[in-house]
Design an enzyme around this catalytic site. Sequence first.
Site, PDB file in Angstrom:
ATOM      1  N   ASN A 149      -3.481   4.166  -5.996  1.00 45.87           N
ATOM      2  CA  ASN A 149      -2.840   5.141  -5.116  1.00 45.87           C
ATOM      3  C   ASN A 149      -1.450   5.408  -5.671  1.00 45.87           C
ATOM      4  O   ASN A 149      -0.495   4.677  -5.393  1.00 45.87           O
ATOM      5  CB  ASN A 149      -2.769   4.616  -3.688  1.00 45.87           C
ATOM      6  N   GLU A 150      -1.376   6.456  -6.461  1.00 40.39           N
ATOM      7  CA  GLU A 150      -0.140   6.789  -7.167  1.00 40.39           C
ATOM      8  C   GLU A 150       0.839   7.488  -6.221  1.00 40.39           C
ATOM      9  O   GLU A 150       0.441   7.916  -5.126  1.00 40.39           O
ATOM     10  CB  GLU A 150      -0.478   7.729  -8.338  1.00 40.39           C
ATOM     11  N   PRO A 151       2.128   7.590  -6.638  1.00 44.49           N
ATOM     12  CA  PRO A 151       3.088   8.322  -5.810  1.00 44.49           C
ATOM     13  C   PRO A 151       2.515   9.675  -5.388  1.00 44.49           C
ATOM     14  O   PRO A 151       1.886  10.367  -6.190  1.00 44.49           O
ATOM     15  CB  PRO A 151       4.291   8.486  -6.750  1.00 44.49           C
ATOM     16  N   SER A 153       0.385   9.782  -2.837  1.00 45.11           N
ATOM     17  CA  SER A 153      -0.823   9.468  -2.052  1.00 45.11           C
ATOM     18  C   SER A 153      -0.487   9.489  -0.562  1.00 45.11           C
ATOM     19  O   SER A 153       0.572   9.027  -0.151  1.00 45.11           O
ATOM     20  CB  SER A 153      -1.344   8.075  -2.405  1.00 45.11           C
TER      21      SER A 153
END
Length: 248
Positions: A149-151, A153
Amino acid sequence: MNKINIYNNSYDGSKDLAKILIKEINSIILKKGYCTIGLPTGNSPVKLYEELVNSYKNNLIQFKNVILFNLDEFYPIRKDNKYCYRNYLYDHLLDHVDFNEKNLYFLDSEIKEEKLANYCDLFEKKIIEVGGLDIQVLGIGINGHIGFNEPGSKIESKTRKVKISNESYKTISKDFKETNNIPREALTLGIETILSSYKIYLMAWGNNKSSIIKKAIKGEITSSYPASYLKKHNDVTYFLDEMSSSKL
Ligand code: GLP
């Protein structure tokens, strides 16, 4: 309540986390017959898995009644690729302990694109069907990602395909030694999926995690650092060493 445990080094922290997980898993199995757990990959949990394997060999834990969901996976990647997270879990843990194959749920790195959305929905349903995750163990990326869950998300995100950020891509490239063929996408449990777990344990070791640990624990809750969403959960324990906790 959220807790922060600080250890002299990652070895002591991993050892203590293993001890706590074993106690927790054994007590959940005693209560309901099985325990569900989400497990991460990466460098952070290597010592933890070594400890769990040793504990299994010393008869302190059995895994035959543990149901495992893997947290994230590259996409697409062949299952026989040694960098496939599924293989990591076999190499570091599953090949050495008594997990039952029917209790293993991996995100399928070879699933056809057109089946993906439905597949991710079914993965979510499977977690609900087994009563949710009793325990989710996490690492953290230097940009604050949890799972993949990358920035950016969203808090309500569920299991899905995501793009790997440039920052994560660079970090991961260092681990892919013999190939340039690094996937640009991944499958991951969502933020909502992770937050639905009953207990969460997050590990961060070393200096390069100190800035993000400060932001995640002391900063505001923001999609810019998805790990900050964990502040919405009421049972997270952070396992840190002297270095990763140095900016708190
Ligand atoms: C990886 C994985 C995460 C992992 C994180 C930290 O890319 N997507 O599941 O927790 O980044 O990795 P490491 O423990 O190697 O620092």
